[in-house]
Design an enzyme around this catalytic site. Structure first.
Site, mmCIF file in Angstrom:
data_model
loop_
_atom_site.group_PDB
_atom_site.id
_atom_site.type_symbol
_atom_site.label_atom_id
_atom_site.label_comp_id
_atom_site.label_asym_id
_atom_site.label_seq_id
_atom_site.Cartn_x
_atom_site.Cartn_y
_atom_site.Cartn_z
ATOM 1 C CG HIS A 1 46.253 32.727 41.371
ATOM 2 N ND1 HIS A 1 47.157 32.878 42.647
ATOM 3 C CD2 HIS A 1 46.691 32.673 39.779
ATOM 4 C CE1 HIS A 1 47.418 34.290 41.395
ATOM 5 N NE2 HIS A 1 47.192 34.802 40.738
ATOM 6 C CG ASP B 1 50.958 38.525 35.154
ATOM 7 O OD1 ASP B 1 51.601 38.046 35.301
ATOM 8 O OD2 ASP B 1 49.793 37.947 35.454
ATOM 9 C CG ASP C 1 51.196 35.230 37.239
ATOM 10 O OD1 ASP C 1 51.553 34.924 36.133
ATOM 11 O OD2 ASP C 1 50.913 36.727 37.640
ATOM 12 C CG HIS D 1 48.248 38.737 39.477
ATOM 13 N ND1 HIS D 1 48.306 38.289 38.482
ATOM 14 C CD2 HIS D 1 46.709 38.919 39.922
ATOM 15 C CE1 HIS D 1 47.684 39.032 38.149
ATOM 16 N NE2 HIS D 1 46.934 39.877 38.815
#
Length: 309
Positions: free
Chosen positions: A125, A246, A162, A164
């Site tokens: 991120h 995740d 991931d 996200h």
């Protein structure tokens, strides 16, 4: 040749505070996996610290220097709403990025077929001048530019599974047609990016957003129908993986339903493409994963596929 593991005890010293999802216990879970009988023979190497020059290839130098200066002598320094620094953070954030550079060095030198970086904090991120979502420096992007600037590679690909979206990696890659970024991720979900129409330059960005409660079928279709053909067509000289676990059905921060077997499956598929296009050269770095069992199972599945490459 086999799979190298890059890690360091300094990564435990990055204290994110009581109750924070991205805590040192995550790395403890991964170390427990590495201590299983089937993985004990994998060589461990100490993750070195990245230097300012390496970090500044993808981050604004002023941002790098400001972050390092912000590491507190006590207490916490908040970089954004959920990204903090503690007195022990300096070594962790530098070694998390440095691990990917060292893994790239080892794989390109032929010392191993592939490598896994068991480090924290995660990085995908982090944008050029902004910490976000538990991420301070973009470890995987730092490694990609290290491969190009230090080893003379031209074309490098990152695949991110991931849950996200890796907005930081996308931001760093989007304007360079010799870099390729593909992502499967839940949408809508933090950070709100990763729409399918975000295509970069010459289509070098490939986003496959998955609706909440999607599972193995939707995930595998996205990988097989879109990511694998695009990756093969791009023909990178090195493949990097942002390995977040995740998307596991147990994870509390999202609502995808991947099974443990999906992480072994996707890793095998990516390694198969790497075998065909770049001599099997793969470097993987830990991203998310916030349920202890889901993280352990996903990590073990991922390592199983890597070590059989």
């Amino acid at each position: 040749m086999t799979t190298l593991i890059f890690t360091h005890h300094d990564c435990f010293a990055h204290d994110t505070g009581p109750g924070h999802p991205e805590g040192p216990e995550r790395l403890a879970v991964v170390w427990q996996v590495l201590d299983r009988p089937e993985f004990r023979d994998l060589e461990r190497r100490s993750a070195p610290e990245a230097d300012v020059e390496q970090l500044s290839r993808v981050h604004d130098r002023q941002y790098v220097e400001a972050v390092l200066a912000a590491v507190p002598e006590d207490g916490y320094c908040r970089l954004d709403g959920d990204t903090l620094l503690s007195p022990g953070s300096r070594g962790a954030i530098l070694r998390a990025a440095g691990s990917v550079c060292a893994a790239v060095d080892a794989v390109l030198a032929g010392e191993a077929t592939n490598a896994f970086c068991a480090v924290r904090p995660c990085g995908h991120h982090a944008e050029p001048a902004r910490a976000m979502g538990f991420c301070v420096f973009n470890n995987i992007a730092v490694g990609a530019e290290h491969a190009r600037k230090t080893h003379g590679l031209t074309r490098v690909a990152v695949v991110d599974f991931d849950v996200h979206h890796g907005n930081g990696t996308q931001a760093m890659f989007a304007d360079d047609p010799d870099l390729f970024f593909a992502s499967t991720h839940q949408s809508p979900l933090y950070p709100g990016t990763g729409n399918s129409w975000e295509r970069g330059v010459d289509g070098n960005i490939l986003n496959l957003p998955l609706e909440p409660y999607s599972g193995s079928v939707e995930f595998r279709q996205a990988v097989e129908r879109a990511i694998l053909p695009a990756l093969e067509a791009f023909r990178p000289e090195l493949l990097l993986i942002s390995a977040g676990f995740d998307a596991h059905t147990r994870d509390p921060l999202a609502q995808l339903g991947l099974a443990t077997e999906d992480f072994e499956w996707v890793t095998r598929k990516l390694v198969d493409v790497a075998d065909r296009v770049c001599g099997g050269r793969v470097v993987s770095a830990l991203e998310g994963g916030y349920d202890a069992t889901g993280l352990a199972e996903g990590c073990a599945a991922h390592l199983t596929a890597l070590r059989r490459a």
